[in-house]
Design an enzyme around this catalytic site. Structure first.
Site, PDB file in Angstrom:
ATOM      1  N   GLU A  69       0.815  -1.227   0.000  1.00 34.88           N
ATOM      2  CA  GLU A  69       0.000   0.000   0.000  1.00 34.88           C
ATOM      3  C   GLU A  69       0.849   1.277   0.000  1.00 34.88           C
ATOM      4  OE1 GLU A  69      -2.777  -0.361   3.216  1.00 34.88           O
ATOM      5  OE2 GLU A  69      -3.652  -2.201   2.441  1.00 34.88           O
ATOM      6  N   GLU A  71      -5.879 -10.775  -1.446  1.00 36.98           N
ATOM      7  CA  GLU A  71      -6.700 -10.563  -0.245  1.00 36.98           C
ATOM      8  C   GLU A  71      -8.192 -10.525  -0.604  1.00 36.98           C
ATOM      9  OE1 GLU A  71      -5.322  -7.275   2.134  1.00 36.98           O
ATOM     10  OE2 GLU A  71      -3.233  -7.565   1.517  1.00 36.98           O
TER      11      GLU A  71
END
EC number: 3.2.1.4
Length: 387
Positions: free
Chosen positions: A185, A293
């Site tokens: 991220e 994910e």
């Protein structure tokens, strides 16, 4: 009189017989349903086996899920694991020099005992990273330093800490874990330049990304695969910023093997076509792609409502159709998708029950009783949905 009594008793016996038969039928039907419910968990096909010709199927796990009923769900349905929290920096090294390996080791052992592959998540992140990384030698926050010379000292100190940490972790697990989320991220379109304005970035610019990948490669060798992982990679703006970053890093010789697409989506958005477009774009750089994910919220992002214990059937049907559409597309692109990993395995323990608000969510393939949902059958055997 006797004739009347005989008719009365005959009627009573007849009604009693009808009631008895109805009761027995109900008991039989209930018993049959209970039997079916009891055996269905054992009789359903393995999710991983259903996709053996396409890609491994993984799921995030916590150390406490390696025993009991939920552990059996993992054993049967997935052939790849990733630690949901146990391998993040705050878990592994809460204070400098103080490594805590027990929880991570427990997951590694569970995977080895059951013949499962492992992914590592994650070496570098702006969350769940202990504060000590970002404190100078005097214990002051590095980001508050204004003196240029001290800022340079802090930059070197932070990068050295990062390199030491990565070397220690990779050396410990490189023989057991081949797929690694190195940085996580790092893109935020709303921040200046599109880079997340984390302490990592404020102190080192993008150098921490380079150092992380190079340290991981040097410690782990060429056998491990190194990924840059992010969410909303389907969004064209964020995707293109990430693409340019990765492209520039590759041109500088930074050893990136692939892109991890988190794929936290909902039953309404994003379009599956956009997910595939992003995968194809990064594949064009010669990179591998993993869905890292995956889950599918039953609420749109801006919806803060809560179905509670009464999730409508049409919502679960919509979710099933979306999962089917997604997996059909992923199967068609199996040559550029090397794995699909769910962020959990049962709705009971999904992180989405507490994010973005506390409520009942149902984003995975198995319900709170560890039983398969319509979404499971939609991707394993769609014919079951019509029964």
């Amino acid at each position: 009189m006797n004739k009347f009594l005989n008719k009365k008793w005959s009627l009573i016996l007849t009604m009693g017989g009808i009631f008895l038969m109805a009761t027995l039928s109900l008991i039989f039907a209930t018993g049959k349903k209970a039997f079916n419910d009891q055996t269905s968990a054992e009789d359903i096909p393995s999710l991983a086996e259903a996709f053996r010709d396409y890609f491994p199927i993984g799921a995030a796990i916590e150390p406490g899920y390696t025993t009991g009923q939920i552990a059996e769900l993992y054993k049967k349905h997935v052939n790849m694991l990733v630690a949901e929290n146990a391998m993040k920096p705050a878990s592994l090294q809460p204070t400098e020099g103080n490594f805590q390996w027990a929880d991570a080791d427990r997951i590694v052992q569970f995977a080895k005992e059951n013949g499962m592959e492992l992914r590592f998540h994650t070496l570098v992140w702006h969350n769940q990273t202990p504060d000590w990384f970002f404190l100078d030698k005097e214990g002051k926050p590095m980001v508050e330093e204004t003196d240029p010379q001290k800022r340079e000292e802090n930059r070197k100190l932070l990068l050295q800490r990062l390199e030491n940490y990565i070397r220690a972790v990779v050396l410990r697990y490189k023989d057991d874990i081949k797929s690694w989320d190195v940085v996580n991220e790092v893109i935020e379109p709303n921040d200046p330049g599109g880079m997340r304005n984390s302490p990592w970035y404020q102190i080192t610019g993008t150098e921490y990304i380079e150092v992380a990948f190079r340290a991981a490669r040097e410690a782990g060798g060429s056998d491990i695969k190194l990924y840059i992982n992010d969410y909303n990679t389907d969004d064209p703006v964020k995707r293109d910023i990430l693409y340019e970053l990765v492209k520039n890093l590759l041109e500088k010789g930074v050893p990136i093997d692939g892109v991890g697409h988190q794929t936290h989506i909902d039953i309404y958005n994003p379009p599956v076509e956009r997910i595939i477009e992003s995968i194809k774009k990064f594949a064009g750089l010669g990179l591998d792609n993993i869905i890292t994910e995956l889950d599918m919220s039953i609420y749109s992002w801006n919806d803060r409502s809560d179905y509670g214990d009464s999730i409508p059937d049409y919502i679960l049907t919509l979710q099933a159709k979306r999962y089917q559409e997604l997996f059909d597309a992923l199967k068609e692109n199996k040559d550029i998708v090397s794995a699909v990993v769910f962020w959990g395995i049962s709705d009971k323990y999904s992180w989405l029950n507490g994010f973005p608000v506390k409520r009942t969510n149902a984003p995975l393939l198995f319900d709170r009783n560890f039983m398969p949902k319509p979404a499971f059958w939609a991707i394993v055997d769609p014919s079951r949905l019509r029964e």
